[in-house]
Scaffold this motif. Structure first.
Motif, PDB file in Angstrom:
ATOM      1  N   ALA A  45       0.838  -1.204   0.000  1.00 53.95           N
ATOM      2  CA  ALA A  45       0.000   0.000   0.000  1.00 53.95           C
ATOM      3  C   ALA A  45       0.875   1.257   0.000  1.00 53.95           C
ATOM      4  CB  ALA A  45      -0.911  -0.005   1.223  1.00 53.95           C
ATOM      5  N   PRO A  46       0.472   2.261  -0.779  1.00 58.06           N
ATOM      6  CA  PRO A  46       1.257   3.500  -0.827  1.00 58.06           C
ATOM      7  C   PRO A  46       1.083   4.307   0.461  1.00 58.06           C
ATOM      8  CG  PRO A  46      -0.769   3.758  -2.077  1.00 58.06           C
ATOM      9  CD  PRO A  46      -0.736   2.328  -1.612  1.00 58.06           C
ATOM     10  N   PRO A  47       2.029   5.200   0.784  1.00 60.77           N
ATOM     11  CA  PRO A  47       1.846   6.054   1.959  1.00 60.77           C
ATOM     12  C   PRO A  47       0.643   6.974   1.779  1.00 60.77           C
ATOM     13  CG  PRO A  47       3.894   6.614   0.803  1.00 60.77           C
ATOM     14  CD  PRO A  47       3.309   5.425   0.109  1.00 60.77           C
ATOM     15  N   GLU A  53       3.652   7.424   6.355  1.00 62.40           N
ATOM     16  CA  GLU A  53       3.714   5.999   6.710  1.00 62.40           C
ATOM     17  C   GLU A  53       2.937   5.715   7.992  1.00 62.40           C
ATOM     18  OE1 GLU A  53       5.219   4.053   4.602  1.00 62.40           O
ATOM     19  OE2 GLU A  53       6.397   5.506   3.453  1.00 62.40           O
ATOM     20  N   GLY A  54       2.665   6.769   8.755  1.00 59.43           N
ATOM     21  CA  GLY A  54       2.025   6.601  10.064  1.00 59.43           C
ATOM     22  C   GLY A  54       0.653   5.967   9.986  1.00 59.43           C
ATOM     23  N   MET A 202      -4.861   0.328  -1.033  1.00 64.17           N
ATOM     24  CA  MET A 202      -4.985   0.494   0.412  1.00 64.17           C
ATOM     25  C   MET A 202      -6.125  -0.344   0.957  1.00 64.17           C
ATOM     26  SD  MET A 202      -4.689   4.506   1.269  1.00 64.17           S
ATOM     27  CE  MET A 202      -3.152   5.421   1.178  1.00 64.17           C
ATOM     28  N   LEU A 203      -7.213  -0.412   0.174  1.00 60.70           N
ATOM     29  CA  LEU A 203      -8.440  -1.041   0.656  1.00 60.70           C
ATOM     30  C   LEU A 203      -8.331  -2.564   0.732  1.00 60.70           C
ATOM     31  CD1 LEU A 203     -11.406  -0.674   1.493  1.00 60.70           C
ATOM     32  CD2 LEU A 203     -12.014  -0.830  -0.921  1.00 60.70           C
ATOM     33  N   ILE A 204      -7.723  -3.178  -0.308  1.00 63.09           N
ATOM     34  CA  ILE A 204      -7.693  -4.644  -0.372  1.00 63.09           C
ATOM     35  C   ILE A 204      -6.960  -5.256   0.832  1.00 63.09           C
ATOM     36  CG2 ILE A 204      -6.855  -6.646  -1.723  1.00 63.09           C
ATOM     37  CD1 ILE A 204      -7.693  -4.936  -4.237  1.00 63.09           C
TER      38      ILE A 204
ATOM     39  N   GLU B   3      14.863   2.260   5.679  1.00 61.01           N
ATOM     40  CA  GLU B   3      13.805   3.221   5.395  1.00 61.01           C
ATOM     41  C   GLU B   3      12.441   2.614   5.757  1.00 61.01           C
ATOM     42  OE1 GLU B   3      14.156   4.836   1.380  1.00 61.01           O
ATOM     43  OE2 GLU B   3      12.057   5.474   1.575  1.00 61.01           O
ATOM     44  N   PHE B   4      12.290   1.321   5.413  1.00 56.07           N
ATOM     45  CA  PHE B   4      11.044   0.617   5.729  1.00 56.07           C
ATOM     46  C   PHE B   4      10.849   0.561   7.239  1.00 56.07           C
ATOM     47  CE2 PHE B   4       9.094  -3.571   6.755  1.00 56.07           C
ATOM     48  CZ  PHE B   4       7.818  -3.287   6.307  1.00 56.07           C
TER      49      PHE B   4
END
Lengths: 250, 53
Positions: A45-47, A53-54, A202-204, B3-4
């Protein structure tokens, strides 16, 4: 005729063996979905465009929160069936739900707190959604405490069932709290009538962990239900067969 | 890789959330299995006692 399945579900030996057979069908898909879903949530999933990333806390927070409501609803429904039809197995289901519900609710609260700290600037706020979720935790703990305090199982079943059924009012309150009140908590992104406001990448993973947690709850409930049914049926003759069967397999 | 693990500066919050939930899942599996094992051992004990009596 059509009700035979319902009558069979009232029979403890039938439920005991059915639960044993069903457990792997819940447990393995649950493991697969949770591992894949968490990998998807952490890596694929993208940020988020606002939270970076939080936001990845989402993939453990939201399934835990869904679970807290689902487990409570299951517990209240089973308790209600137990009260109305005087069905021992239904009471055993309700009793098996409580500890699972308490831990999922605890997880929802703690992960929410850890998400709130960087995003809202506080670990805790007496916000409607948060407050009623905390109340839900106390409902699970209160149910467990009440059961533990009453020695006679049938009386514990009846009294705790009333508490569980009455307490179900909190479930819609938690679900709709973000709409009814001006809440710090964001509104639903998935469980709403229009289409989810999240891209599929993100959803899947979220739907996978959500389904995975649901199946995990199913597997854990089945194992706990067997323990509960077995310890309730103290004098029953089918226990002898179960013991013999387990000795043969060992 | 680093980074991850850093999670864009949110490492503390993200990893502790995941850790808590995973520990909760593992504990629930352990507790459920232990409850079943105990109930089965207790049932075995009762059957043996009734046979002896």
């Amino acid at each position: 005729m059509a009700w035979t399945w319902f009558h069979r579900l009232a029979s403890p030996p039938y439920v005991y063996s059915l639960a044993a057979r069903l457990t792997p069908w819940f447990a393995w898909p649950a493991a697969l979905l949770i591992v894949t879903g968490l990998y998807g949530g952490l890596v694929v999933a993208p940020p988020d465009y606002q939270q970076g990333e939080g936001y990845r806390i989402l993939y453990v927070h939201v399934p835990s929160a869904w679970m807290s409501l689902m487990v409570y609803t299951t517990m209240a429904a089973a308790a209600g069936i137990g009260l109305v039809w005087r069905m021992k197995v239904a009471h055993a289901v309700a009793a098996s739900c409580a500890a699972l519900g308490a831990t999922f609710t605890f997880c929802a609260l703690v992960t929410g707190s850890l998400w709130g700290a960087p995003m809202w600037g506080t670990y805790w706020e007496w916000d409607p959604r948060l407050t009623f979720e905390l109340v839900l935790l106390f409902q699970f703990l209160g149910y467990m405490g009440l059961r533990a305090a009453i020695e006679d199982v049938q009386r514990a079943d009846r009294v705790s069932a009333v508490l569980a059924v009455v307490g179900v009012v909190n479930v819609p309150i938690i679900h709709y709290s973000v709409e009814w009140w001006n809440s710090l908590h964001q509104t639903a992104s998935v469980m709403k009538l229009s289409k989810p406001s999240m891209p599929p990448e993100m959803l899947i993973p979220l739907l996978m962990t959500g389904l995975g947690f649901t199946l995990l709850f199913g597997a854990l409930l089945l194992v706990r239900l067997r323990a509960e049914v077995l310890s309730r049926e103290r004098a029953a003759s089918w226990i002898r067969e179960v013991v013999a069967g387990e000795a043969a397999r060992a | 890789m680093m980074e991850f693990l850093e999670m864009g500066g949110y490492a503390r919050y993200v990893w502790s959330s995941y850790a808590i939930v995973l520990v909760a899942i593992v504990l629930n599996i352990v507790w459920a299995r232990r409850a079943l094992k105990r109930a089965q051992a207790e049932a075995r004990r009762r059957v043996t006692m009734r046979d002896a009596a």
